[in-house]
Design a protein around this motif. Structure first.
Motif: not given
Length: 165
Positions: A138, A141-142, A144-146, A148-149, A151-152
């Motif tokens: 991973l 991915l920063p 914050a992107e981790r 969001v991913l 949660d999605t």
């Protein structure tokens, strides 16, 4: 930058412009990602004589805390493996001395699966390497992107009926 899935989508757009193939952008990438991730995780597990399902059984027992004991039903509920895989893995792990199966003292029908000292030592050696492998996978991915991913993906899984229990 384009990937293999972009190429597939372009081909379908040319051949079947009448279809909305946009779900393939997500499902195709998830499928490819699963293959890549599993191959990397399996390398880590294999270095310790384990496979993913065996690791998961040991990890499930370990993360449950002392006395590192569950019934096979609890393992099936809490582990990420199927019932057939649990039975098969328990036999293999027991033959390696990593777990012990003992009859319940309160219910003759029940069996308890417990990590042995050797099993505890093994999972405690493998877990840091496993987490390091996941961090490496991973790394692009920063944080914050981790988040969001994660949660999605949780939302998608919940929408498909996959919840804790």
């Amino acid at each position: 930058m384009a990937d293999h899935v972009d190429h597939v989508l372009e081909q379908w757009a040319a051949e079947r412009a009448d279809l909305d193939v946009s779900p393939m952008a997500v499902i195709g990438r998830l499928s490819r990602l699963v293959r890549v991730v599993n191959a990397e995780l399996n390398r880590t597990f294999g270095a310790h004589g384990l496979d993913a399902a065996s690791f998961d059984v040991l990890a499930t027992l370990r993360r449950g805390g002392r006395p590192y004991r569950l019934t096979p039903s609890e393992l099936m509920r809490d582990a990420m493996v199927t019932s057939g895989a649990v039975t098969q893995r328990l036999e293999r792990l027991e033959s390696r001395g990593l777990i012990a199966r003992t009859p319940s003292t309160t219910d003759r029908r029940a069996v308890h699966v417990t990590l042995t000292a050797e099993g505890l030592a093994l999972i405690d050696r493998v877990l840091p390497e496993h987490v390091a492998t996941e961090h490496r996978l991973l790394a692009a991915l920063p944080a914050a992107e981790r988040a969001v991913l994660a949660d999605t993906l949780r939302s998608l899984l919940e929408s498909l009926g996959d919840s804790r229990r």
